[in-house]
Write an enzyme that holds these catalytic residues in place. Structure first.
Site, mmCIF file in Angstrom:
data_model
loop_
_atom_site.group_PDB
_atom_site.id
_atom_site.type_symbol
_atom_site.label_atom_id
_atom_site.label_comp_id
_atom_site.label_asym_id
_atom_site.label_seq_id
_atom_site.Cartn_x
_atom_site.Cartn_y
_atom_site.Cartn_z
ATOM 1 C CG ASP A 1 -2.114 0.839 1.138
ATOM 2 O OD1 ASP A 1 -2.030 1.901 0.515
ATOM 3 O OD2 ASP A 1 -3.159 0.457 1.677
ATOM 4 N NE ARG B 1 -6.489 -1.183 -1.348
ATOM 5 C CZ ARG B 1 -5.407 -1.804 -0.859
ATOM 6 N NH1 ARG B 1 -5.450 -3.087 -0.580
ATOM 7 N NH2 ARG B 1 -4.289 -1.132 -0.657
ATOM 8 C CE LYS C 1 -6.403 0.120 2.275
ATOM 9 N NZ LYS C 1 -5.520 1.293 2.102
ATOM 10 C CG ASP D 1 -2.442 0.823 -2.892
ATOM 11 O OD1 ASP D 1 -1.265 1.233 -2.838
ATOM 12 O OD2 ASP D 1 -3.311 1.193 -2.078
ATOM 13 C CG ASN D 2 -1.754 4.266 -4.257
ATOM 14 O OD1 ASN D 2 -2.821 3.885 -3.786
ATOM 15 N ND2 ASN D 2 -0.747 4.675 -3.493
ATOM 16 C CE LYS E 1 -3.266 7.379 -1.569
ATOM 17 N NZ LYS E 1 -3.160 7.023 -0.131
#
Length: 546
Positions: A34, A76, A129, A325-326, A371
């Site tokens: 993350d 996600r 998560k 995720d980014n 991000k």
């Protein structure tokens, strides 16, 4: 004669075992971290110690180009369903803006990886998560996962620090039951502990498994174990300017950065390290020491999972995918997010600090922005895939994969049928393409036959071939970059190529209409969420517009 039949039986048994092994469905482990930058692991140029990820990279394949959706929940949504996030119902975030594409949780038409693989004979496990809807009807166990441990919101402390008074206890869920992190436990460790527990318990079955291992690290708050922080004491005394130079050199040696590629220009919002005072340097280097320690612990955790696979004798038939995720988060404290509410030093259970733009600028090397932005630094992730005997060791390719490609990849490898209907609901068709030709060396990048698209809170982009158009809200002006020579997006060539801009812009309009994207000006919330993942300039622009 008995000897002959005995020998024949041995041969037939060996043949049947060989056929069974060849036809066995692969196990699948999907690992996501993350808020980690493009260059933050060793095989992508980092000085952070990630030997287990480096092993997977050396024995597997890496992509130079793999794309996410620039921020947690939308990423996600695409990851879990193989859909663009709007099509899955999470076009903005995990909040409801009143339209189907922006309802803030996964819709029933978008089938999850767990739902499809479970229907095709897989055990479905998750630890970490979720961030795809806080209502219990949208929790992992209700969307196909047989086993789940973790948290459903967007962030969590790593220690239970309720006794400090200013931060709540860490509330977790295990198979729909709430529990709390125990005193002395560290979240990254417990996520790993439960993943391993699930794997060992699943080993009692005869089924293949799918494990989604979603680490919270290195997302804020900066909290790490003392022994991990100690490993990085003094390593960041050189500052962000020198460190970025070192990472660039390492990326060139590794082949991640090609000699013809232009790199992102120095971020003008980041001060020169040499201009800081002694006290300022002590504060800033402590942040990166803890950030590195958090990633180090993730790598140690991946090593524990690898050891478990070997112990269970499943390491030869398990696909492992690793992504972020980014990109790393920009923004400065006090600009774009609330001031820190630390009740302890950086790294301790009372810390509520985060990496911030100065170090995120290094984490995203050699890319531009952060991000929540659609420039390459916001939407690019490392990508490692490992599957012994099927993926050639040490492969490094352009790739140009996207989150939406993972579902068709997994289904192809698993021999899984994607249903036309599920529980009486017509399923959305998959948006991506299988990565199997690239993973097995039959292609160097995905041949998708259409562009890739992005939209989130008015930030937009289209990637087609070597070209990419991008715009940052509230501006509606397209920039154009030739990513083949300018991955750092240093030269906007829109004025010189109006026909390319018009073509990609028309593609975007068609995609937006088909996918349910709405002009952000028409749906933006009255009190927009504060994103600690944008540069201070873009944060200011969004506040001015809203």
């Amino acid at each position: 004669m008995k000897k002959f039949f005995f020998s024949l039986a041995v041969v037939l048994t060996a043949m049947s075992l060989a056929v069974a092994q060849k036809s066995a469905k692969p196990n699948i482990i999907l690992i996501m971290v993350d808020d980690m930058g493009y260059s933050d692991i060793g095989s992508y140029g980092s000085e952070i110690q990630t030997p287990n990820l480096d092993k997977l990279a050396n024995e597997g394949i890496r992509f130079r180009e793999f794309y996410n959706n620039s921020i947690c929940a939308p990423t996600r949504a695409s990851l879990m369903t193989g859909q663009y996030q709007h099509k899955a119902g999470v076009g903005y975030f995990d909040v409801n803006l009143g339209l189907p594409a922006y309802q803030g949780y996964l819709n029933k038409e978008s089938l999850t990886l767990a739902e499809v693989l479970k229907q095709n004979g897989y055990s479905t496990l998750m630890s970490g998560k979720w961030h795809l809807g806080q209502d219990s009807l949208a929790w992992p166990n209700q969307r196909g996962f047989e086993q789940f441990y973790g948290f459903v919101s967007g962030a969590s402390n790593y220690f239970d620090i309720g006794k400090y008074g200013q931060a709540p206890p860490v509330v977790l869920i295990k198979n729909n039951k709430k529990l709390k992190l125990k005193e002395g436990e560290y979240l990254t460790n417990t996520i790993t502990d439960n993943a391993i527990e699930f794997l060992k318990d699943q080993n009692k079955t005869n089924k293949p498994f799918f494990l989604y291992l979603a680490f919270n690290a290195p997302h804020w708050p900066l909290q790490a174990l003392p022994e991990d922080i100690e490993k990085y004491k003094g390593k960041y005394d050189i500052g962000w300017d020198s460190l970025r130079v070192q990472r660039l050199a390492r990326q060139k040696e590794l082949g991640i950065l090609q000699p013809t590629q232009k790199i992102a220009e120095r971020d003008p919002e980041v001060p020169l390290w040499d201009n800081l005072t002694y006290d300022q340097k002590q504060l800033w280097k402590a942040k990166m020491e803890v950030y590195a320690a958090m990633l180090d612990r993730v790598d140690q955790s991946i090593g524990r999972v690898l050891n478990t696979l070997k112990e269970l004798k499943k390491d030869d038939n398990t696909l492992i995918i690793f992504i972020s995720d980014n990109g790393a988060q920009g923004g400065f404290a006090g600009i774009g997010r609330k001031p820190q509410r630390n009740t302890g030093p950086i790294g301790s259970p009372g810390s509520y600090d985060y990496q911030e733009q100065n170090w995120a600028y290094v984490s995203n090397t050699p890319l531009r922005q952060y991000k929540n932005n659609m420039h390459e630094g916001g939407i690019s992730s490392p990508f490692i895939a490992w599957l012994p005997k099927q993926i050639k060791a040490g492969s490094l390719v352009k790739g140009t994969g996207h989150l939406i490609d993972l579902a068709p990849t997994f289904y192809e490898l698993a021999g899984a049928k994607y249903p036309a209907t599920y529980n009486g609901v017509t399923a959305n068709q998959l948006a991506g393409k299988s990565l199997v030709p690239v993973l097995t060396g039959k292609a160097s990048e995905v041949n998708r036959g259409e562009p890739l698209f992005w939209e989130r809170a008015g930030n937009r982009a289209v990637h087609k071939g070597k070209w990419k158009i991008v715009s940052t809200f509230p501006a509606y002006q397209w920039e154009l970059y030739d990513l083949e020579s300018d991955r750092g997006e240093t030269k906007n060539v829109a004025a010189q190529n109006p026909q390319i801009v018009n073509e990609l812009s028309a593609d975007y309009v068609k995609w937006a209409e088909k996918t349910g994207v709405v002009d952000y000006d028409k749906i933006k919330p009255a009190q927009p969420m504060v994103i600690p993942g944008q540069s201070s300039s873009s944060a200011q622009a969004q506040r001015t517009a809203q």
